[in-house]
Design a protein around this motif. Sequence first.
Motif, PDB file in Angstrom:
ATOM      1  N   THR A  88      10.038  -5.996   7.064  1.00  0.00           N
ATOM      2  CA  THR A  88       9.331  -6.262   5.811  1.00  0.00           C
ATOM      3  C   THR A  88       7.855  -5.923   5.954  1.00  0.00           C
ATOM      4  N   GLN A  89       7.337  -5.304   4.874  1.00  0.00           N
ATOM      5  CA  GLN A  89       5.889  -5.068   4.804  1.00  0.00           C
ATOM      6  C   GLN A  89       5.187  -6.298   4.237  1.00  0.00           C
ATOM      7  N   ASN A  90       5.978  -7.240   3.745  1.00  0.00           N
ATOM      8  CA  ASN A  90       5.384  -8.401   3.083  1.00  0.00           C
ATOM      9  C   ASN A  90       4.882  -9.402   4.114  1.00  0.00           C
ATOM     10  N   SER A 110       6.577   0.997  -2.904  1.00  0.00           N
ATOM     11  CA  SER A 110       6.104   2.150  -3.683  1.00  0.00           C
ATOM     12  C   SER A 110       6.100   3.446  -2.903  1.00  0.00           C
ATOM     13  N   GLY A 111       6.181   3.377  -1.582  1.00  0.00           N
ATOM     14  CA  GLY A 111       6.095   4.599  -0.772  1.00  0.00           C
ATOM     15  C   GLY A 111       4.676   5.136  -0.687  1.00  0.00           C
ATOM     16  N   ALA A 112       3.690   4.253  -0.922  1.00  0.00           N
ATOM     17  CA  ALA A 112       2.286   4.691  -0.919  1.00  0.00           C
ATOM     18  C   ALA A 112       1.627   4.494   0.439  1.00  0.00           C
ATOM     19  N   VAL A 113       2.215   3.682   1.306  1.00  0.00           N
ATOM     20  CA  VAL A 113       1.541   3.304   2.549  1.00  0.00           C
ATOM     21  C   VAL A 113       2.387   3.709   3.760  1.00  0.00           C
ATOM     22  N   TYR A 114       1.735   4.415   4.669  1.00  0.00           N
ATOM     23  CA  TYR A 114       2.377   4.862   5.912  1.00  0.00           C
ATOM     24  C   TYR A 114       2.017   3.915   7.045  1.00  0.00           C
ATOM     25  N   PRO A 115       2.823   3.806   8.093  1.00  0.00           N
ATOM     26  CA  PRO A 115       4.003   4.606   8.383  1.00  0.00           C
ATOM     27  C   PRO A 115       5.279   4.198   7.641  1.00  0.00           C
ATOM     28  N   THR A 166      11.692  -3.762   3.251  1.00  0.00           N
ATOM     29  CA  THR A 166      11.321  -4.371   1.969  1.00  0.00           C
ATOM     30  C   THR A 166       9.813  -4.286   1.741  1.00  0.00           C
ATOM     31  N   GLY A 167       9.451  -4.276   0.446  1.00  0.00           N
ATOM     32  CA  GLY A 167       8.043  -4.277   0.045  1.00  0.00           C
ATOM     33  C   GLY A 167       7.814  -5.342  -1.013  1.00  0.00           C
ATOM     34  N   ALA A 168       6.647  -5.290  -1.599  1.00  0.00           N
ATOM     35  CA  ALA A 168       6.204  -6.355  -2.505  1.00  0.00           C
ATOM     36  C   ALA A 168       7.168  -6.595  -3.665  1.00  0.00           C
ATOM     37  N   GLY A 169       7.907  -5.543  -4.071  1.00  0.00           N
ATOM     38  CA  GLY A 169       8.803  -5.682  -5.221  1.00  0.00           C
ATOM     39  C   GLY A 169       9.886  -6.731  -5.026  1.00  0.00           C
ATOM     40  N   PRO A 200       2.390 -11.456  -6.681  1.00  0.00           N
ATOM     41  CA  PRO A 200       2.022 -10.178  -7.309  1.00  0.00           C
ATOM     42  C   PRO A 200       2.211  -8.997  -6.366  1.00  0.00           C
ATOM     43  N   THR A 201       2.579  -7.839  -6.924  1.00  0.00           N
ATOM     44  CA  THR A 201       2.638  -6.620  -6.121  1.00  0.00           C
ATOM     45  C   THR A 201       1.210  -6.063  -5.981  1.00  0.00           C
ATOM     46  N   PHE A 202       1.069  -5.003  -5.198  1.00  0.00           N
ATOM     47  CA  PHE A 202      -0.275  -4.507  -4.868  1.00  0.00           C
ATOM     48  C   PHE A 202      -0.799  -3.499  -5.869  1.00  0.00           C
ATOM     49  N   ARG A 203       0.062  -2.562  -6.267  1.00  0.00           N
ATOM     50  CA  ARG A 203      -0.443  -1.418  -7.008  1.00  0.00           C
ATOM     51  C   ARG A 203      -0.143  -1.560  -8.494  1.00  0.00           C
ATOM     52  N   ALA A 204      -0.791  -2.567  -9.084  1.00  0.00           N
ATOM     53  CA  ALA A 204      -0.640  -2.794 -10.524  1.00  0.00           C
ATOM     54  C   ALA A 204      -1.483  -1.772 -11.287  1.00  0.00           C
ATOM     55  N   MET A 224       6.235  -6.272   9.701  1.00  0.00           N
ATOM     56  CA  MET A 224       5.439  -5.217  10.353  1.00  0.00           C
ATOM     57  C   MET A 224       3.963  -5.243   9.970  1.00  0.00           C
ATOM     58  N   HIS A 225       3.614  -5.896   8.841  1.00  0.00           N
ATOM     59  CA  HIS A 225       2.200  -5.976   8.435  1.00  0.00           C
ATOM     60  C   HIS A 225       1.622  -7.365   8.678  1.00  0.00           C
ATOM     61  N   GLY A 226       2.292  -8.166   9.529  1.00  0.00           N
ATOM     62  CA  GLY A 226       1.750  -9.479   9.872  1.00  0.00           C
ATOM     63  C   GLY A 226       2.320 -10.592   9.020  1.00  0.00           C
ATOM     64  N   ARG A 270     -10.688  -5.048  -5.189  1.00  0.00           N
ATOM     65  CA  ARG A 270     -10.354  -3.687  -4.794  1.00  0.00           C
ATOM     66  C   ARG A 270      -9.793  -3.778  -3.382  1.00  0.00           C
ATOM     67  N   ILE A 271      -8.694  -3.039  -3.122  1.00  0.00           N
ATOM     68  CA  ILE A 271      -7.988  -3.181  -1.845  1.00  0.00           C
ATOM     69  C   ILE A 271      -8.931  -2.939  -0.649  1.00  0.00           C
ATOM     70  N   GLU A 272      -9.858  -1.975  -0.789  1.00  0.00           N
ATOM     71  CA  GLU A 272     -10.732  -1.654   0.346  1.00  0.00           C
ATOM     72  C   GLU A 272     -11.775  -2.743   0.596  1.00  0.00           C
ATOM     73  N   GLU A 331       5.304  -3.929  16.202  1.00  0.00           N
ATOM     74  CA  GLU A 331       6.659  -3.619  16.685  1.00  0.00           C
ATOM     75  C   GLU A 331       7.142  -2.221  16.289  1.00  0.00           C
ATOM     76  N   MET A 332       6.227  -1.257  16.316  1.00  0.00           N
ATOM     77  CA  MET A 332       6.595   0.093  15.883  1.00  0.00           C
ATOM     78  C   MET A 332       7.680   0.727  16.763  1.00  0.00           C
ATOM     79  N   GLU A 333       7.649   0.427  18.073  1.00  0.00           N
ATOM     80  CA  GLU A 333       8.680   1.037  18.946  1.00  0.00           C
ATOM     81  C   GLU A 333      10.067   0.494  18.617  1.00  0.00           C
ATOM     82  N   ALA A 369      -6.309 -17.973  -0.510  1.00  0.00           N
ATOM     83  CA  ALA A 369      -5.684 -18.142  -1.831  1.00  0.00           C
ATOM     84  C   ALA A 369      -4.221 -17.723  -1.775  1.00  0.00           C
ATOM     85  N   ARG A 370      -3.943 -16.616  -1.089  1.00  0.00           N
ATOM     86  CA  ARG A 370      -2.551 -16.158  -1.010  1.00  0.00           C
ATOM     87  C   ARG A 370      -1.706 -17.099  -0.146  1.00  0.00           C
ATOM     88  N   ARG A 371      -2.328 -17.654   0.909  1.00  0.00           N
ATOM     89  CA  ARG A 371      -1.584 -18.598   1.759  1.00  0.00           C
ATOM     90  C   ARG A 371      -1.232 -19.854   0.968  1.00  0.00           C
TER      91      ARG A 371
HETATM   92  C1  BJW Z   1      10.007  -3.997  -7.975  1.00  0.00           C
HETATM   93  C2  BJW Z   1       9.934  -5.147  -8.792  1.00  0.00           C
HETATM   94  C3  BJW Z   1      11.127  -5.883  -8.969  1.00  0.00           C
HETATM   95  C4  BJW Z   1       7.983  -4.259  -8.725  1.00  0.00           C
HETATM   96  N1  BJW Z   1      12.266  -5.456  -8.373  1.00  0.00           N
HETATM   97  N2  BJW Z   1      11.155  -3.606  -7.400  1.00  0.00           N
HETATM   98  C5  BJW Z   1      -3.543   9.780   4.471  1.00  0.00           C
HETATM   99  C6  BJW Z   1      -2.211  10.189   4.482  1.00  0.00           C
HETATM  100  C7  BJW Z   1      -1.220   9.431   5.096  1.00  0.00           C
HETATM  101  C8  BJW Z   1      -1.544   8.232   5.709  1.00  0.00           C
HETATM  102  C9  BJW Z   1      -2.861   7.835   5.710  1.00  0.00           C
HETATM  103  C10 BJW Z   1      -3.846   8.598   5.106  1.00  0.00           C
HETATM  104  N3  BJW Z   1      -5.030   7.948   5.241  1.00  0.00           N
HETATM  105  C11 BJW Z   1      -4.825   6.806   5.918  1.00  0.00           C
HETATM  106  C12 BJW Z   1      -3.497   6.722   6.202  1.00  0.00           C
HETATM  107  C13 BJW Z   1      -2.805   5.614   6.920  1.00  0.00           C
HETATM  108  C14 BJW Z   1      -2.773   4.351   6.093  1.00  0.00           C
HETATM  109  C15 BJW Z   1      -2.151   4.664   4.730  1.00  0.00           C
HETATM  110  O1  BJW Z   1      -0.946   4.722   4.570  1.00  0.00           O
HETATM  111  N4  BJW Z   1      -2.981   4.811   3.707  1.00  0.00           N
HETATM  112  C16 BJW Z   1      -2.480   5.150   2.367  1.00  0.00           C
HETATM  113  C17 BJW Z   1      -3.326   4.446   1.335  1.00  0.00           C
HETATM  114  C18 BJW Z   1      -2.444   6.666   2.226  1.00  0.00           C
HETATM  115  N5  BJW Z   1      -1.940   3.410   6.822  1.00  0.00           N
HETATM  116  C19 BJW Z   1      -2.460   2.614   7.746  1.00  0.00           C
HETATM  117  O2  BJW Z   1      -3.659   2.567   7.964  1.00  0.00           O
HETATM  118  C20 BJW Z   1      -1.472   1.802   8.548  1.00  0.00           C
HETATM  119  N6  BJW Z   1      -1.700   1.998   9.929  1.00  0.00           N
HETATM  120  C21 BJW Z   1      -1.499   3.186  10.501  1.00  0.00           C
HETATM  121  O3  BJW Z   1      -1.127   4.166   9.884  1.00  0.00           O
HETATM  122  O4  BJW Z   1      -1.736   3.180  11.854  1.00  0.00           O
HETATM  123  C22 BJW Z   1      -1.538   4.394  12.579  1.00  0.00           C
HETATM  124  C23 BJW Z   1      -0.264   4.336  13.382  1.00  0.00           C
HETATM  125  C24 BJW Z   1       0.925   4.028  12.771  1.00  0.00           C
HETATM  126  C25 BJW Z   1       2.097   3.992  13.500  1.00  0.00           C
HETATM  127  C26 BJW Z   1       2.089   4.255  14.850  1.00  0.00           C
HETATM  128  C27 BJW Z   1       0.891   4.562  15.473  1.00  0.00           C
HETATM  129  C28 BJW Z   1      -0.285   4.602  14.717  1.00  0.00           C
HETATM  130  C29 BJW Z   1      -1.644   0.324   8.256  1.00  0.00           C
HETATM  131  C30 BJW Z   1      -1.200  -0.025   6.869  1.00  0.00           C
HETATM  132  C31 BJW Z   1      -1.509  -1.486   6.563  1.00  0.00           C
HETATM  133  C32 BJW Z   1      -1.126  -1.840   5.148  1.00  0.00           C
HETATM  134  N7  BJW Z   1      -1.630  -3.113   4.839  1.00  0.00           N
HETATM  135  C33 BJW Z   1      -1.373  -3.643   3.509  1.00  0.00           C
HETATM  136  C34 BJW Z   1      -2.295  -4.890   3.285  1.00  0.00           C
HETATM  137  C35 BJW Z   1      -2.107  -5.951   4.323  1.00  0.00           C
HETATM  138  C36 BJW Z   1      -1.079  -6.955   3.944  1.00  0.00           C
HETATM  139  C37 BJW Z   1      -1.539  -7.890   2.860  1.00  0.00           C
HETATM  140  O5  BJW Z   1      -2.722  -8.189   2.708  1.00  0.00           O
HETATM  141  O6  BJW Z   1      -0.655  -8.346   2.130  1.00  0.00           O
HETATM  142  O7  BJW Z   1       0.003  -3.969   3.341  1.00  0.00           O
HETATM  143  S1  BJW Z   1      -1.700  -2.512   2.168  1.00  0.00           S
HETATM  144  C38 BJW Z   1      -0.424  -3.085   1.127  1.00  0.00           C
HETATM  145  O8  BJW Z   1       0.466  -1.973   0.873  1.00  0.00           O
HETATM  146  C39 BJW Z   1       0.364  -4.117   1.948  1.00  0.00           C
HETATM  147  C40 BJW Z   1       1.779  -3.690   1.670  1.00  0.00           C
HETATM  148  O9  BJW Z   1       2.620  -4.167   2.704  1.00  0.00           O
HETATM  149  C41 BJW Z   1       1.692  -2.201   1.582  1.00  0.00           C
HETATM  150  C42 BJW Z   1       2.837  -1.548   0.861  1.00  0.00           C
HETATM  151  O10 BJW Z   1       2.858  -1.940  -0.498  1.00  0.00           O
HETATM  152  P1  BJW Z   1       4.259  -2.130  -1.219  1.00  0.00           P
HETATM  153  O11 BJW Z   1       4.993  -3.249  -0.607  1.00  0.00           O
HETATM  154  O12 BJW Z   1       4.956  -0.838  -1.315  1.00  0.00           O
HETATM  155  O13 BJW Z   1       3.788  -2.660  -2.667  1.00  0.00           O
HETATM  156  P2  BJW Z   1       3.340  -1.859  -3.966  1.00  0.00           P
HETATM  157  O14 BJW Z   1       2.630  -2.806  -4.842  1.00  0.00           O
HETATM  158  O15 BJW Z   1       2.654  -0.609  -3.617  1.00  0.00           O
HETATM  159  O16 BJW Z   1       4.715  -1.443  -4.665  1.00  0.00           O
HETATM  160  C43 BJW Z   1       5.563  -2.415  -5.244  1.00  0.00           C
HETATM  161  C44 BJW Z   1       6.894  -1.758  -5.579  1.00  0.00           C
HETATM  162  O17 BJW Z   1       7.765  -2.755  -6.029  1.00  0.00           O
HETATM  163  C45 BJW Z   1       6.792  -0.700  -6.670  1.00  0.00           C
HETATM  164  O18 BJW Z   1       7.519   0.460  -6.255  1.00  0.00           O
HETATM  165  C46 BJW Z   1       7.475  -1.355  -7.862  1.00  0.00           C
HETATM  166  O19 BJW Z   1       8.189  -0.423  -8.691  1.00  0.00           O
HETATM  167  C47 BJW Z   1       8.432  -2.292  -7.185  1.00  0.00           C
HETATM  168  N8  BJW Z   1       8.782  -3.484  -7.960  1.00  0.00           N
HETATM  169  N9  BJW Z   1       8.674  -5.283  -9.237  1.00  0.00           N
HETATM  170  C48 BJW Z   1      12.242  -4.329  -7.597  1.00  0.00           C
HETATM  171  N10 BJW Z   1      11.179  -6.991  -9.729  1.00  0.00           N
END
Ligand code: BJW
Length: 238
Positions: free
Chosen positions: A89-91, A183-188, A10-13, A21-25, A114-116, A34-36, A163-165, A57-59
């Motif tokens: 959950t990423q949430n 959104s499929g924007a954040v790996y892994p 699961t993700g923010a949706g 709120p979701t992340f990528r408005a 998985m994201h704490g 800004r996220i960074e 808990e990646m393993e 604020a989020r807590r």
């Molecule tokens: C609805 C709805 C409704 C709306 N009903 N749906 C280049 C290429 C590839 C990867 C990388 C790269 N450069 C760097 C990286 C790695 C990086 C990464 O992915 N970066 C990207 C920006 C490219 N990732 C990392 O750094 C991660 N670590 C890592 O890779 O370590 C290496 C490693 C991994 C594994 C093994 C060994 C080593 C860490 C990522 C940490 C992400 N942290 C965040 C913030 C912290 C949490 C917080 O403060 O809350 O986590 S970022 C943020 O994005 C948050 C979320 O969990 C995460 C995902 O977002 P999510 O949930 O998808 O939300 P949105 O807003 O993007 O999407 C919402 C969706 O809901 C949309 O699709 C809507 O349509 C939908 N929706 N309303 C149903 N009512």
Amino acid sequence: MTHRNIVILTGAGISAESGVPTFRASDGLWMGHRIEDVATPEAFHRDPATVHEFYNARRRQLTEVQPNAAHRALAELAARWPGALTLVTQNVDDLHARAHAEVEPASGFRLIPMHGELLKAACTRTGRISDCPGDLTVDSASPHHPEGRLRPHIVWFGEIPLEMEVIHDALQACDLFVAIGTSGAVYPAAGFVEIARHAGARTVELNLEPSLISDLFDETHFGPATRVVPEFVRSLSG
Ligand code: BJW
């Protein structure tokens, strides 16, 4: 189709209709930041007070929101599912945990944030985790080390998700993978669908609209999570 081992991501949706709120408005800002500026270890090192204030604020907001019909449908599935059910959950909100606390999950269920978790903090010296019901400041002392401070228990960019393993093993063993509201924007996490596909699983996306990775799924169902998740759960025979 009968399934035995399910992984749900699961993700923010899924929490959007609870008022989180979701992340990528469309304005590119995330609650005015800004996220960074807030979600990297570098940001915390540079300006810990701003990062603490953002997570404080989020807590605090968690006290104003409740699990919705989508969280509850997954909790009801967990209560009746006879096989393995891994909910990743990423949430960082606690809405899944609260929904699952209302019903008794079956023995094959586990929840992996998985994201704490917003309601936990980590010691900056030892990494040990403690409960964190209230605000943190730059002076919040760690109970685990005399010189330690507390940071939010959140996986920031550049840090390794939790808990990646365990997650990898569950993906390798699953025969159904479902991604909800992400959104499929954040790996892994965005790569989980491909691992599940290679393992031979049926893959399903439930989202308000197509994600960046919709093409990778066998099936997609679009609509608000409070409608499409209960509908999909009803369609599963257990
Ligand atoms: C609805 C709805 C409704 C709306 N009903 N749906 C280049 C290429 C590839 C990867 C990388 C790269 N450069 C760097 C990286 C790695 C990086 C990464 O992915 N970066 C990207 C920006 C490219 N990732 C990392 O750094 C991660 N670590 C890592 O890779 O370590 C290496 C490693 C991994 C594994 C093994 C060994 C080593 C860490 C990522 C940490 C992400 N942290 C965040 C913030 C912290 C949490 C917080 O403060 O809350 O986590 S970022 C943020 O994005 C948050 C979320 O969990 C995460 C995902 O977002 P999510 O949930 O998808 O939300 P949105 O807003 O993007 O999407 C919402 C969706 O809901 C949309 O699709 C809507 O349509 C939908 N929706 N309303 C149903 N009512």
